[in-house]
Design a protein around this motif. Sequence first.
Motif, PDB file in Angstrom:
ATOM      1  N   ILE A  81      11.765  -5.233 -18.021  1.00 12.74           N
ATOM      2  CA  ILE A  81      10.602  -4.410 -18.345  1.00 12.74           C
ATOM      3  C   ILE A  81      10.948  -3.441 -19.469  1.00 12.74           C
ATOM      4  O   ILE A  81      12.073  -2.938 -19.546  1.00 12.74           O
ATOM      5  CB  ILE A  81      10.064  -3.645 -17.109  1.00 12.74           C
ATOM      6  CG1 ILE A  81      11.077  -2.629 -16.602  1.00 12.74           C
ATOM      7  CG2 ILE A  81       9.681  -4.612 -15.999  1.00 12.74           C
ATOM      8  CD1 ILE A  81      10.540  -1.747 -15.476  1.00 12.74           C
ATOM      9  N   ALA A  82      10.012  -3.231 -20.360  1.00 10.29           N
ATOM     10  CA  ALA A  82      10.250  -2.347 -21.492  1.00 10.29           C
ATOM     11  C   ALA A  82      10.614  -0.951 -21.010  1.00 10.29           C
ATOM     12  O   ALA A  82       9.968  -0.402 -20.128  1.00 10.29           O
ATOM     13  CB  ALA A  82       9.015  -2.299 -22.380  1.00 10.29           C
ATOM     14  N   LEU A  83      11.655  -0.403 -21.596  1.00  8.28           N
ATOM     15  CA  LEU A  83      12.141   0.939 -21.288  1.00  8.28           C
ATOM     16  C   LEU A  83      12.675   1.048 -19.855  1.00  8.28           C
ATOM     17  O   LEU A  83      12.596   2.096 -19.216  1.00  8.28           O
ATOM     18  CB  LEU A  83      11.057   1.999 -21.540  1.00  8.28           C
ATOM     19  CG  LEU A  83      11.555   3.360 -22.016  1.00  8.28           C
ATOM     20  CD1 LEU A  83      12.206   3.256 -23.373  1.00  8.28           C
ATOM     21  CD2 LEU A  83      10.411   4.367 -22.080  1.00  8.28           C
ATOM     22  N   SER A  84      13.202  -0.051 -19.357  1.00  9.91           N
ATOM     23  CA  SER A  84      13.804  -0.025 -18.021  1.00  9.91           C
ATOM     24  C   SER A  84      14.900   1.034 -17.947  1.00  9.91           C
ATOM     25  O   SER A  84      15.679   1.218 -18.884  1.00  9.91           O
ATOM     26  CB  SER A  84      14.395  -1.390 -17.683  1.00  9.91           C
ATOM     27  OG  SER A  84      15.166  -1.326 -16.487  1.00  9.91           O
ATOM     28  N   SER A  85      14.974   1.701 -16.821  1.00 15.43           N
ATOM     29  CA  SER A  85      16.099   2.603 -16.584  1.00 15.43           C
ATOM     30  C   SER A  85      17.362   1.774 -16.377  1.00 15.43           C
ATOM     31  O   SER A  85      17.299   0.639 -15.884  1.00 15.43           O
ATOM     32  CB  SER A  85      15.852   3.441 -15.332  1.00 15.43           C
ATOM     33  OG  SER A  85      14.728   4.270 -15.494  1.00 15.43           O
ATOM     34  N   PRO A  86      18.518   2.321 -16.713  1.00 13.12           N
ATOM     35  CA  PRO A  86      19.763   1.618 -16.372  1.00 13.12           C
ATOM     36  C   PRO A  86      19.971   1.624 -14.862  1.00 13.12           C
ATOM     37  O   PRO A  86      19.525   2.539 -14.157  1.00 13.12           O
ATOM     38  CB  PRO A  86      20.826   2.431 -17.109  1.00 13.12           C
ATOM     39  CG  PRO A  86      20.235   3.783 -17.297  1.00 13.12           C
ATOM     40  CD  PRO A  86      18.759   3.578 -17.431  1.00 13.12           C
ATOM     41  N   PHE A  87      20.638   0.579 -14.388  1.00 12.30           N
ATOM     42  CA  PHE A  87      20.897   0.490 -12.938  1.00 12.30           C
ATOM     43  C   PHE A  87      22.084  -0.428 -12.706  1.00 12.30           C
ATOM     44  O   PHE A  87      22.254  -1.437 -13.399  1.00 12.30           O
ATOM     45  CB  PHE A  87      19.675  -0.061 -12.202  1.00 12.30           C
ATOM     46  CG  PHE A  87      19.857  -0.174 -10.717  1.00 12.30           C
ATOM     47  CD1 PHE A  87      19.703   0.926  -9.900  1.00 12.30           C
ATOM     48  CD2 PHE A  87      20.223  -1.394 -10.145  1.00 12.30           C
ATOM     49  CE1 PHE A  87      19.893   0.823  -8.518  1.00 12.30           C
ATOM     50  CE2 PHE A  87      20.418  -1.508  -8.776  1.00 12.30           C
ATOM     51  CZ  PHE A  87      20.243  -0.397  -7.958  1.00 12.30           C
ATOM     52  N   ARG A  88      22.882  -0.089 -11.708  1.00 13.54           N
ATOM     53  CA  ARG A  88      23.970  -0.963 -11.283  1.00 13.54           C
ATOM     54  C   ARG A  88      24.151  -0.760  -9.787  1.00 13.54           C
ATOM     55  O   ARG A  88      24.350   0.364  -9.314  1.00 13.54           O
ATOM     56  CB  ARG A  88      25.259  -0.638 -12.034  1.00 13.54           C
ATOM     57  CG  ARG A  88      26.409  -1.606 -11.741  1.00 13.54           C
ATOM     58  CD  ARG A  88      27.668  -1.203 -12.497  1.00 13.54           C
ATOM     59  NE  ARG A  88      27.490  -1.327 -13.936  1.00 13.54           N
ATOM     60  CZ  ARG A  88      27.785  -2.432 -14.619  1.00 13.54           C
ATOM     61  NH1 ARG A  88      28.249  -3.493 -14.001  1.00 13.54           N
ATOM     62  NH2 ARG A  88      27.603  -2.453 -15.934  1.00 13.54           N
ATOM     63  N   GLY A  89      24.087  -1.862  -9.035  1.00 14.31           N
ATOM     64  CA  GLY A  89      24.272  -1.723  -7.600  1.00 14.31           C
ATOM     65  C   GLY A  89      23.866  -2.960  -6.834  1.00 14.31           C
ATOM     66  O   GLY A  89      23.374  -3.947  -7.390  1.00 14.31           O
ATOM     67  N   LYS A  90      24.078  -2.890  -5.501  1.00 10.89           N
ATOM     68  CA  LYS A  90      23.713  -3.970  -4.590  1.00 10.89           C
ATOM     69  C   LYS A  90      22.436  -3.574  -3.863  1.00 10.89           C
ATOM     70  O   LYS A  90      22.324  -2.448  -3.356  1.00 10.89           O
ATOM     71  CB  LYS A  90      24.833  -4.230  -3.582  1.00 10.89           C
ATOM     72  CG  LYS A  90      24.613  -5.442  -2.694  1.00 10.89           C
ATOM     73  CD  LYS A  90      25.783  -5.617  -1.748  1.00 10.89           C
ATOM     74  CE  LYS A  90      27.047  -6.051  -2.479  1.00 10.89           C
ATOM     75  NZ  LYS A  90      26.928  -7.450  -2.974  1.00 10.89           N
ATOM     76  N   VAL A  91      21.465  -4.470  -3.836  1.00 10.64           N
ATOM     77  CA  VAL A  91      20.172  -4.179  -3.206  1.00 10.64           C
ATOM     78  C   VAL A  91      19.777  -5.334  -2.308  1.00 10.64           C
ATOM     79  O   VAL A  91      20.212  -6.481  -2.496  1.00 10.64           O
ATOM     80  CB  VAL A  91      19.066  -3.949  -4.258  1.00 10.64           C
ATOM     81  CG1 VAL A  91      19.371  -2.753  -5.136  1.00 10.64           C
ATOM     82  CG2 VAL A  91      18.846  -5.186  -5.106  1.00 10.64           C
ATOM     83  N   SER A  92      18.955  -5.036  -1.323  1.00  7.94           N
ATOM     84  CA  SER A  92      18.402  -6.079  -0.463  1.00  7.94           C
ATOM     85  C   SER A  92      17.324  -6.849  -1.221  1.00  7.94           C
ATOM     86  O   SER A  92      16.827  -6.395  -2.249  1.00  7.94           O
ATOM     87  CB  SER A  92      17.785  -5.450   0.788  1.00  7.94           C
ATOM     88  OG  SER A  92      16.650  -4.666   0.427  1.00  7.94           O
ATOM     89  N   LYS A  93      16.948  -8.005  -0.697  1.00  5.55           N
ATOM     90  CA  LYS A  93      15.884  -8.779  -1.328  1.00  5.55           C
ATOM     91  C   LYS A  93      14.602  -7.960  -1.359  1.00  5.55           C
ATOM     92  O   LYS A  93      13.876  -7.959  -2.363  1.00  5.55           O
ATOM     93  CB  LYS A  93      15.660 -10.088  -0.594  1.00  5.55           C
ATOM     94  CG  LYS A  93      14.508 -10.902  -1.184  1.00  5.55           C
ATOM     95  CD  LYS A  93      14.239 -12.182  -0.415  1.00  5.55           C
ATOM     96  CE  LYS A  93      13.027 -12.907  -0.998  1.00  5.55           C
ATOM     97  NZ  LYS A  93      12.695 -14.143  -0.239  1.00  5.55           N
ATOM     98  N   ASP A 135       9.127 -16.580  -6.122  1.00  4.07           N
ATOM     99  CA  ASP A 135       8.792 -17.123  -4.797  1.00  4.07           C
ATOM    100  C   ASP A 135       9.957 -17.858  -4.146  1.00  4.07           C
ATOM    101  O   ASP A 135       9.956 -18.057  -2.920  1.00  4.07           O
ATOM    102  CB  ASP A 135       7.602 -18.085  -4.911  1.00  4.07           C
ATOM    103  CG  ASP A 135       6.293 -17.365  -5.224  1.00  4.07           C
ATOM    104  OD1 ASP A 135       6.214 -16.145  -4.961  1.00  4.07           O
ATOM    105  OD2 ASP A 135       5.366 -18.020  -5.733  1.00  4.07           O
ATOM    106  N   SER A 136      10.946 -18.267  -4.941  1.00  6.62           N
ATOM    107  CA  SER A 136      12.033 -19.085  -4.394  1.00  6.62           C
ATOM    108  C   SER A 136      13.315 -18.302  -4.141  1.00  6.62           C
ATOM    109  O   SER A 136      14.335 -18.893  -3.760  1.00  6.62           O
ATOM    110  CB  SER A 136      12.343 -20.240  -5.359  1.00  6.62           C
ATOM    111  OG  SER A 136      12.875 -19.737  -6.586  1.00  6.62           O
ATOM    112  N   LEU A 137      13.294 -17.000  -4.340  1.00  5.85           N
ATOM    113  CA  LEU A 137      14.514 -16.209  -4.162  1.00  5.85           C
ATOM    114  C   LEU A 137      14.977 -16.257  -2.705  1.00  5.85           C
ATOM    115  O   LEU A 137      14.184 -16.012  -1.784  1.00  5.85           O
ATOM    116  CB  LEU A 137      14.275 -14.758  -4.583  1.00  5.85           C
ATOM    117  CG  LEU A 137      14.084 -14.507  -6.083  1.00  5.85           C
ATOM    118  CD1 LEU A 137      13.664 -13.065  -6.338  1.00  5.85           C
ATOM    119  CD2 LEU A 137      15.364 -14.843  -6.859  1.00  5.85           C
ATOM    120  N   PRO A 138      16.254 -16.566  -2.472  1.00  2.00           N
ATOM    121  CA  PRO A 138      16.754 -16.657  -1.091  1.00  2.00           C
ATOM    122  C   PRO A 138      16.945 -15.277  -0.457  1.00  2.00           C
ATOM    123  O   PRO A 138      16.982 -14.259  -1.154  1.00  2.00           O
ATOM    124  CB  PRO A 138      18.097 -17.365  -1.255  1.00  2.00           C
ATOM    125  CG  PRO A 138      18.528 -17.035  -2.644  1.00  2.00           C
ATOM    126  CD  PRO A 138      17.277 -16.934  -3.456  1.00  2.00           C
TER     127      PRO A 138
END
Length: 452
Positions: A81-93, A135-138
Amino acid sequence: MDSCMMKIVEDLTLTNRVFCSKGYDEVIEYLRKLLPFEVNGYEGCSCNGWVIPPSWDLKEAKIFHDGRLVWDGMSHPLAVIALSSPFRGKVSKAELLEHLYFDARYDHVIPYHFRQLYRPWKRSWGFCLPRKLYDSLPEGDYDVVIETIESSGCLKVPEFTIQGRSDLCFAFVAHLDHPGMANDDLCGCAVGVELFRRLSRMKTNYSYKLLLVQEMTGSEFYWNFSNPKNKNKIFEGLFIEMLGSKTGLVYQQSQLGASNIEWALTKALEDLKLPFRKEPFRGAVCNDENIWEAYGVPMASISRFPYPEYHCDLDNPSIISQEMMGEALDTLLRTVTLLDSSAMVSKRFKGTICLSNPDYNLYMDPGQPAYGEEGDENATRWNKLMEAIPLLSAPVCGKRLASEFGLPEKSVMDYLARWKEKGLLDISFMDDSLSNSCVDHPSETHKCKCSH
């Protein structure tokens, strides 16, 4: 057909043309090699709530699941997405899905997410991807990285002006942002650049300006912070947008639908026998027209909207037609021809004039049926022209008056000259109004040579 427009589209579509970025700056420098734009720069300021976003370029953007790359955000300029904030990490689905965006119209396309460019005070991180992948993300956790290169933003607006014999200026405007897309509005910019390359070889009566803006924001900052000598002579404008798709031409009126440039545009379309659809103000597209009108400049538009690939990665060079861009170019050249070969008529009095008074002797009698004086249709037309002159609120093309009242142009100009002799009108370039324009229009007459 000239190849430069298509080459611009092919070379620049897959660039990061967000409002402020290294990619945007590179695109400007590319175009300056084709046309010597002056570049307006705005930084450290805001106006009417509009805020300049930071300079933003992507360094890395990926989504992993169990060590496997699921989505590469560097694969396309729309994939983050335009102008996305930086991010680094582990997230749930579940958390990841809150930061993913897809196009509900299609299963396999990447949509354009632009909101944060207009709301830089409310940023988040995110990706754009095809609905089928979404839709197919595990199930499970995901490793996400978005690394950006950011600094204070400088909003840059390229401007190119052709100075005519008169300072009265017609502006052509397109937007240069929209990363990763071709028709919207890189095609409008390409047609505008080629139009002004040709006009710059000629001597014109009126002045003409090309502005490449960031949609809405660029226009707002231009009107608030640019040098008054550059903008104060702008009389009317035309927004040129999405001109390469194989869809029909659309003429959208200015707010009042009464500007000279849109009269010339519609006449050009008719002269070239090109079919087009007419829409009211903001009835087809909603872009910078509203801003220019708010600053007192009537702005119509020409586009090929709608088209099915709008605001997604399907908007790429494969859907762009040189023929369609050529039609638009010929239309705009013919538009300028009509404007530039017409005298401009301005009123110098207030109220109405007793035109039958011998001091003026300008009355055009339609006849009085009650007295057996049956005026013909021609007399009625002359009478309507006469009555329209005191109602003029802005300069108007002599050709337009003749056309709208169905009268011979030379006869109309002779009549208006009598008003001028009485000190009632100013008429610019009257001697040129019946001669051939200095602008020739067929696109085949000039072949562009690109070195890029």
